[in-house]
Design an enzyme around this catalytic site. Structure first.
Site, mmCIF file in Angstrom:
data_model
loop_
_atom_site.group_PDB
_atom_site.id
_atom_site.type_symbol
_atom_site.label_atom_id
_atom_site.label_comp_id
_atom_site.label_asym_id
_atom_site.label_seq_id
_atom_site.Cartn_x
_atom_site.Cartn_y
_atom_site.Cartn_z
ATOM 1 N N THR A 1 24.306 -74.521 5.877
ATOM 2 C CA THR A 1 24.352 -75.008 7.260
ATOM 3 C C THR A 1 23.202 -75.968 7.513
ATOM 4 O O THR A 1 22.140 -75.852 6.901
ATOM 5 C CB THR A 1 24.330 -73.855 8.278
ATOM 6 O OG1 THR A 1 24.383 -74.398 9.591
ATOM 7 C CG2 THR A 1 23.088 -72.992 8.142
ATOM 8 N N ARG A 2 23.441 -76.919 8.438
ATOM 9 C CA ARG A 2 22.360 -77.786 8.910
ATOM 10 C C ARG A 2 22.276 -77.684 10.437
ATOM 11 O O ARG A 2 21.617 -78.472 11.082
ATOM 12 C CB ARG A 2 22.590 -79.238 8.482
ATOM 13 C CG ARG A 2 23.908 -79.814 8.871
ATOM 14 C CD ARG A 2 24.021 -81.298 8.549
ATOM 15 N NE ARG A 2 24.417 -82.049 9.710
ATOM 16 C CZ ARG A 2 25.669 -82.200 10.123
ATOM 17 N NH1 ARG A 2 26.665 -81.627 9.464
ATOM 18 N NH2 ARG A 2 25.926 -82.922 11.190
ATOM 19 N N HIS B 1 29.623 -68.787 13.703
ATOM 20 C CA HIS B 1 29.085 -68.811 12.335
ATOM 21 C C HIS B 1 28.852 -67.392 11.831
ATOM 22 O O HIS B 1 29.108 -67.079 10.667
ATOM 23 C CB HIS B 1 27.756 -69.579 12.292
ATOM 24 C CG HIS B 1 27.871 -70.998 12.755
ATOM 25 N ND1 HIS B 1 27.246 -71.462 13.884
ATOM 26 C CD2 HIS B 1 28.555 -72.052 12.248
ATOM 27 C CE1 HIS B 1 27.524 -72.737 14.047
ATOM 28 N NE2 HIS B 1 28.325 -73.120 13.075
ATOM 29 N N ARG C 1 35.482 -76.459 7.207
ATOM 30 C CA ARG C 1 36.305 -77.601 7.616
ATOM 31 C C ARG C 1 35.388 -78.806 7.750
ATOM 32 O O ARG C 1 34.301 -78.711 8.304
ATOM 33 C CB ARG C 1 36.917 -77.217 8.967
ATOM 34 C CG ARG C 1 37.921 -78.154 9.534
ATOM 35 C CD ARG C 1 38.520 -77.492 10.781
ATOM 36 N NE ARG C 1 39.284 -78.464 11.547
ATOM 37 C CZ ARG C 1 38.733 -79.293 12.420
ATOM 38 N NH1 ARG C 1 37.443 -79.268 12.637
ATOM 39 N NH2 ARG C 1 39.478 -80.147 13.091
#
Length: 568
Positions: free
Chosen positions: A194-195, A202, A288
């Site tokens: 993740t960023r 999440h 996605r």
């Protein structure tokens, strides 16, 4: 019993005795100060994160990677890891030479034994690696406008790892993570890349992924370079730490990855998989539009929503990591829980907040519901992103010499100071020339440097909650874009094109500069012998002919109000 796949991975560091000797020898070598991106790349080269790479790509490896995602020896590798340098530096270096690689403070980190030096075809690199030679892609923009013209390749000898002063306990090398997994007996580990800050969707997605793979969970956020405009990593890590106790401690671990992302979608997903394999992971969540950069110049997504998952699947066996694919997660009101978007029960109400909507709510100080995010995360985000009318911003006037930029900028400054609330600084072209850039001439290179200095000062003012007003000519699109990126990391950038015609500017010319330029006595004069690249999509275009200064400044005030930067 040793866990398969968790044996130590080879690193590029030498022993401390050899390192001391090399440090001494490096004094006589040419030195290259690494850019932030190169620094991230070097760290992962040295610690085995980029295994099987032994250094920056040679020309043969680079060609193979660009064309077919393969190194010259046939190994799968989708991303060019290159040491780009300007022509002036490259002219001092020949294959067969060693160069010292240093951080921004001049600390030596590694030696590069140069075997290859070449000028790459950057258009081909953009099209093959990123799918299009389109400057709307941050990595393509970097390639053309920030990266050096020449690439150097060759093996790297690691002397010491870069120093990180932040979140030290959360940073693990591939071998440290492998040792941790061995110690706690984890044989199956699913990694989540993740960023962004972690919200409830999440958390639900990662819980389901770990359940589906019957694996332990590694939350592995990127804290190197991400996309311009992303939440800074200090805020993000505080957000991750705020929600870690929502995860079962015995089956969850968080570690930070100092990776410079390229936002290359499908190729990036394969790259992330290989990097995670090197860290001892067995499963990887590919979401996605994984690592997508957003919209292209035509307003369409660069990559299809499932392109990354498809490319990863094709190479899954070779990557050595099993993909866990996840669809978009949405909140179902009647069930009070999250579902994958394609599994929503019929007739139910779906609630979802996009990233854009979240930023709007933060900007305008609106409520962020608990079904969407954890109060602890929202609290951290609000600390970094106060409502827009409390944030710093920059108003950047651009236009020809004599167009009225400085006059309008002065009027705007007075109006904003009358309102009060935030400090206002005017960075006028002539004043900046006197105090910041007195040694610079008027060549294209020097004018660019002058604008970048103005941008840097404006970004610092913006970061610290002030208002910066800039009024240079700034004739070049690429330079204005570079300044925009610098400032948008901290606040809003409002480009105002003062669209006065050359004829009108010449008519008003009090200093007689246009006359001198027409006579050839001033070289490279914007609008006469040097081009002015008209901004395509400024936030505001102001026509000064037939409009008084007060009215022009008032147009800017109305624009700032409509953007929520000042209160009506």
């Amino acid at each position: 019993m040793a866990v398969p796949g968790l044996a130590p991975i080879s690193e590029l560091y030498v022993s401390s005795e050899s390192a001391q000797k090399l440090k001494h020898e490096a004094g006589a070598m040419p030195s290259w100060d690494l850019s932030p991106r190169q620094l991230c790349d070097l760290e992962l080269l040295m610690n085995g994160g980029f295994h099987p790479l032994k250094g920056f790509l040679t020309e043969a490896d680079y060609d193979g990677v660009v064309e077919s995602m393969r190194l010259a020896d046939g190994s799968l590798w989708p991303m060019p890891i290159t040491l780009d340098v300007p022509e002036e530096f490259a002219a001092k270096v020949e294959p067969g030479q060693d160069i010292a690689l240093r951080d921004a403070e001049g600390v030596i980190l590694a030696i590069l034994s140069v075997t290859d030096k070449w000028i790459p075809d950057k258009v081909r690199e953009a099209e093959k690696v990123f799918g299009a030679d389109d400057l709307a892609h941050p990595a393509v923009n970097y390639l053309h406008n920030r990266a050096g013209k020449v690439y150097l390749g060759g093996p790297v000898t690691g002397i010491q790892q870069p120093v990180h002063y932040d979140f030290k306990a959360r940073r693990d090398t591939p071998n440290e993570l492998r040792a941790y997994f061995r110690k706690v007996g984890w044989t199956k580990v699913v990694a989540f890349q993740t960023r962004n800050p972690l919200h409830r969707a999440h958390q639900e997605l990662t819980f389901r992924a770990a359940r589906e793979a019957q694996a332990n969970l590694l939350i592995h956020p990127v804290v190197g370079m991400t996309k311009p405009g992303d939440v800074d990593h200090f805020t993000r890590v505080r957000c991750y730490e705020a929600v870690l106790d929502k995860y079962p401690a015995a089956t969850t671990h968080m570690s930070l990855l100092n990776l410079a992302m390229r936002m290359a979608g499908p190729r990036e997903a394969v790259w992330h998989g290989l990097i995670r394999r090197n860290h001892g992971v067995t499963h990887f969540i590919v979401g996605r539009d994984h690592a997508g950069p957003g919209k292209n110049s035509q307003g369409k997504d660069f990559y299809g929503p499932y392109d990354a998952q498809e490319l990863f699947k094709q190479h899954q066996a070779e990557i050595g990591v099993t993909m866990v694919d996840f669809k978009h997660m949405v909140y179902v009101q009647e069930k009070a829980q999250y579902f994958p978007a394609n599994e929503v029960p019929e007739g139910c109400t779906v609630l979802d907040i996009s990233g854009t909507e979240l930023r709007r709510r933060l900007r305008e100080g609106l409520e962020i519901p608990e079904w969407f995010s954890f109060p602890e995360v929202v609290q951290q985000l609000r600390r970094t992103s106060p409502p827009r009318d409390k944030q710093g911003f920059t108003v950047f006037f651009t236009g020809l010499s004599g167009s009225g930029k400085s006059t309008i900028a002065n009027a705007l400054m007075v109006k904003l100071m009358e309102m009060g609330g935030r400090p206002v600084t005017l960075l006028d072209g002539d004043v900046v020339r006197k105090h910041l850039s007195s040694e610079l001439g008027f060549s294209k290179e020097h004018r660019d440097l002058n604008i970048k200095r103005i941008g840097y000062v404006a970004s610092e003012i913006t970061k610290n909650g002030g208002i910066a007003i800039c009024a240079p000519i700034a004739p070049y699109t690429a330079t204005r874009r570079a300044v925009r990126e610098m400032i948008e990391a901290f606040g809003a950038f409002v480009e105002v094109h003062v669209a006065t015609s050359v004829e009108e500017c010449e008519r008003r010319d009090r200093k007689g500069l246009y006359k001198l330029a027409r006579e050839g006595k001033i070289k490279e004069f914007t609008g006469i012998s040097d081009p002015y690249e008209v901004p395509e999509k400024p936030e505001l275009r102001v026509e000064t002919e037939g409009t008084d200064v007060d009215a022009c400044a008032h147009q800017v005030i109305l624009k700032l109000e409509s953007m929520g930067l000042i209160r009506a």
